[in-house]
Design a protein around this motif. Sequence first.
Motif, PDB file in Angstrom:
ATOM      1  N   VAL A  17       0.864  -1.177   0.000  1.00 51.12           N
ATOM      2  CA  VAL A  17       0.000   0.000   0.000  1.00 51.12           C
ATOM      3  C   VAL A  17       0.905   1.232   0.000  1.00 51.12           C
ATOM      4  CG1 VAL A  17      -1.745   1.315   1.259  1.00 51.12           C
ATOM      5  CG2 VAL A  17      -1.849  -1.195   1.234  1.00 51.12           C
ATOM      6  N   LEU A  18       0.674   2.145  -0.944  1.00 52.87           N
ATOM      7  CA  LEU A  18       1.481   3.359  -1.079  1.00 52.87           C
ATOM      8  C   LEU A  18       0.590   4.586  -0.955  1.00 52.87           C
ATOM      9  CD1 LEU A  18       3.890   2.821  -4.131  1.00 52.87           C
ATOM     10  CD2 LEU A  18       4.558   3.225  -1.757  1.00 52.87           C
ATOM     11  N   THR A  19       1.066   5.591  -0.239  1.00 55.32           N
ATOM     12  CA  THR A  19       0.311   6.826  -0.134  1.00 55.32           C
ATOM     13  C   THR A  19       1.217   8.045  -0.301  1.00 55.32           C
ATOM     14  OG1 THR A  19      -1.493   7.878   1.089  1.00 55.32           O
ATOM     15  CG2 THR A  19       0.417   7.161   2.379  1.00 55.32           C
ATOM     16  N   HIS A  20       0.624   9.214  -0.309  1.00 53.99           N
ATOM     17  CA  HIS A  20       1.239  10.437  -0.813  1.00 53.99           C
ATOM     18  C   HIS A  20       1.564  11.442   0.288  1.00 53.99           C
ATOM     19  CE1 HIS A  20      -2.644  12.356  -0.034  1.00 53.99           C
ATOM     20  NE2 HIS A  20      -3.143  11.184  -0.383  1.00 53.99           N
ATOM     21  N   GLY A  24       0.164  16.425  -2.332  1.00 49.84           N
ATOM     22  CA  GLY A  24      -0.083  15.613  -3.519  1.00 49.84           C
ATOM     23  C   GLY A  24      -1.243  14.662  -3.366  1.00 49.84           C
ATOM     24  N   ASN A  25      -1.234  13.651  -4.213  1.00 51.64           N
ATOM     25  CA  ASN A  25      -2.240  12.598  -4.175  1.00 51.64           C
ATOM     26  C   ASN A  25      -1.609  11.305  -4.674  1.00 51.64           C
ATOM     27  OD1 ASN A  25      -2.320  12.651  -7.081  1.00 51.64           O
ATOM     28  ND2 ASN A  25      -3.756  14.358  -6.976  1.00 51.64           N
ATOM     29  N   ALA A  26      -2.412  10.267  -4.768  1.00 52.12           N
ATOM     30  CA  ALA A  26      -1.889   8.952  -5.130  1.00 52.12           C
ATOM     31  C   ALA A  26      -1.453   8.862  -6.588  1.00 52.12           C
ATOM     32  CB  ALA A  26      -2.933   7.876  -4.826  1.00 52.12           C
ATOM     33  N   ARG A  27      -1.692   9.927  -7.355  1.00 54.27           N
ATOM     34  CA  ARG A  27      -1.248   9.923  -8.751  1.00 54.27           C
ATOM     35  C   ARG A  27       0.066  10.670  -8.930  1.00 54.27           C
ATOM     36  NH1 ARG A  27      -5.747   9.301  -7.499  1.00 54.27           N
ATOM     37  NH2 ARG A  27      -6.120  11.410  -6.778  1.00 54.27           N
ATOM     38  N   ALA A  28       0.765  10.942  -7.837  1.00 57.29           N
ATOM     39  CA  ALA A  28       2.081  11.569  -7.903  1.00 57.29           C
ATOM     40  C   ALA A  28       3.008  10.701  -8.765  1.00 57.29           C
ATOM     41  CB  ALA A  28       2.663  11.721  -6.504  1.00 57.29           C
ATOM     42  N   ALA A  37       6.986  -0.316 -10.961  1.00 58.67           N
ATOM     43  CA  ALA A  37       8.228  -1.057 -10.741  1.00 58.67           C
ATOM     44  C   ALA A  37       8.040  -2.208  -9.754  1.00 58.67           C
ATOM     45  CB  ALA A  37       9.308  -0.099 -10.240  1.00 58.67           C
ATOM     46  N   PHE A  38       7.280  -1.990  -8.699  1.00 53.64           N
ATOM     47  CA  PHE A  38       7.011  -3.077  -7.761  1.00 53.64           C
ATOM     48  C   PHE A  38       6.163  -4.167  -8.420  1.00 53.64           C
ATOM     49  CE2 PHE A  38       8.164  -0.274  -4.093  1.00 53.64           C
ATOM     50  CZ  PHE A  38       8.944  -1.178  -3.395  1.00 53.64           C
ATOM     51  N   ALA A  39       5.173  -3.769  -9.203  1.00 52.44           N
ATOM     52  CA  ALA A  39       4.330  -4.762  -9.882  1.00 52.44           C
ATOM     53  C   ALA A  39       5.155  -5.602 -10.846  1.00 52.44           C
ATOM     54  CB  ALA A  39       3.186  -4.068 -10.614  1.00 52.44           C
ATOM     55  N   ALA A  40       6.141  -4.977 -11.483  1.00 51.81           N
ATOM     56  CA  ALA A  40       7.014  -5.729 -12.389  1.00 51.81           C
ATOM     57  C   ALA A  40       7.838  -6.770 -11.643  1.00 51.81           C
ATOM     58  CB  ALA A  40       7.938  -4.775 -13.138  1.00 51.81           C
ATOM     59  N   ARG A  41       7.992  -6.584 -10.341  1.00 54.63           N
ATOM     60  CA  ARG A  41       8.722  -7.548  -9.510  1.00 54.63           C
ATOM     61  C   ARG A  41       7.775  -8.500  -8.777  1.00 54.63           C
ATOM     62  NH1 ARG A  41      14.007  -5.537  -8.365  1.00 54.63           N
ATOM     63  NH2 ARG A  41      14.317  -7.480  -7.189  1.00 54.63           N
ATOM     64  N   GLY A  42       6.483  -8.458  -9.126  1.00 51.01           N
ATOM     65  CA  GLY A  42       5.549  -9.447  -8.611  1.00 51.01           C
ATOM     66  C   GLY A  42       4.617  -8.995  -7.509  1.00 51.01           C
ATOM     67  N   LEU A  43       4.722  -7.743  -7.057  1.00 47.86           N
ATOM     68  CA  LEU A  43       3.865  -7.281  -5.967  1.00 47.86           C
ATOM     69  C   LEU A  43       2.563  -6.672  -6.490  1.00 47.86           C
ATOM     70  CD1 LEU A  43       6.803  -7.285  -4.636  1.00 47.86           C
ATOM     71  CD2 LEU A  43       5.832  -5.643  -3.018  1.00 47.86           C
ATOM     72  N   THR A  44       1.498  -6.905  -5.767  1.00 47.64           N
ATOM     73  CA  THR A  44       0.252  -6.187  -5.987  1.00 47.64           C
ATOM     74  C   THR A  44       0.357  -4.864  -5.240  1.00 47.64           C
ATOM     75  OG1 THR A  44      -1.011  -8.239  -6.156  1.00 47.64           O
ATOM     76  CG2 THR A  44      -2.248  -6.235  -5.633  1.00 47.64           C
ATOM     77  N   VAL A  45       0.133  -3.751  -5.941  1.00 46.76           N
ATOM     78  CA  VAL A  45       0.344  -2.430  -5.342  1.00 46.76           C
ATOM     79  C   VAL A  45      -0.944  -1.620  -5.386  1.00 46.76           C
ATOM     80  CG1 VAL A  45       1.673  -0.288  -5.411  1.00 46.76           C
ATOM     81  CG2 VAL A  45       2.763  -2.456  -6.049  1.00 46.76           C
ATOM     82  N   LEU A  46      -1.303  -1.067  -4.235  1.00 43.43           N
ATOM     83  CA  LEU A  46      -2.465  -0.185  -4.137  1.00 43.43           C
ATOM     84  C   LEU A  46      -1.985   1.216  -3.804  1.00 43.43           C
ATOM     85  CD1 LEU A  46      -5.628   0.034  -3.966  1.00 43.43           C
ATOM     86  CD2 LEU A  46      -5.336  -0.230  -1.491  1.00 43.43           C
ATOM     87  N   ARG A  47      -2.243   2.172  -4.701  1.00 43.33           N
ATOM     88  CA  ARG A  47      -1.978   3.580  -4.421  1.00 43.33           C
ATOM     89  C   ARG A  47      -3.261   4.200  -3.861  1.00 43.33           C
ATOM     90  NH1 ARG A  47      -1.541   6.242  -8.823  1.00 43.33           N
ATOM     91  NH2 ARG A  47      -1.690   4.604 -10.387  1.00 43.33           N
TER      92      ARG A  47
END
Length: 205
Positions: A17-20, A24-28, A37-47
Motif C-alpha cells: 500500500v502506497l500513499t502520498h 499531492g495525491n496517489a497519482r504523484a 516497478a514493484f508490480a514488475a517484480r511481482g507485488l500487488t500495489v495499491l496507491r
Amino acid sequence: MSEELHQPRAPSGDGLVLTHGAGGNARAPLLVALGEAFAARGLTVLRYDLPFRQASRTAPPRPAGAARDREGLQAMVTAMRSRVGGRVFLGGQSYGGRQASMLVAGEAGLVDGLLLLSYPLHPPGRPSEPRTAHLPKLASPTLFAHGSRDPFGSLEDIEAARALIPSRTALVPIPGAGHNLFRAPKRAGSDIAAEIVTAFLDLVG
C-alpha cells in the motif's frame, strides 16, 4: 478515485500500500513509477488517497485529521491482506510516510516492511523540532529514500533517525534531489524508482 491498483503479471503473493504527501495525491509521478516497478517484480500495489485528500483536492492535512488518515491506511492494509496471501508492506511519501510510520509504531505486526520516501524529519529550517519520538517502536524492516538536498532533513539526520529504529533499516540516498525525489539532476525517474524497489526487496528478503 481514491484507490488505484497495479496488478502484477506474475504475482509473488506479496502486496504494498502506497500513499502520498501533504501537497499531492496517489497519482504523484513517484508513486505511479514505484507502483509499476514493484508490480514488475511481482507485488500487488495499491496507491491510496488519504482521507484528507478525499475530502478536498487541494486543502492540506490538519493535525486534527491525522488519526483519521492513519485509520484509512490501516483499512487499506487490511484490504490488501484479504487480497494477497503473502506479506503486506506499507509505504508513504513525506506526510504519508510519517503517518504510515506512526501507525506501524503503534501496531506491531501490522505490516512486514515499511517504505519511507522523503521522510519529514523536521519542519524546514527547524531541526530542533524532530519528528522521531515514535521511531524506537518500529519493529518492521524500514527503508528510507531521501534526497541530499531535502530541507525536511539531511542525509546525516536520516542516519541518526535510523539509529533509533531497532529493526533492520537501509537508506537509498538520492544525490542532488530535494523533497521531490524525481527532481534529481541527471537521473531518470524510472531509474530512481527501480533503485528504491531493488533496495526495498533486498531489505525485506
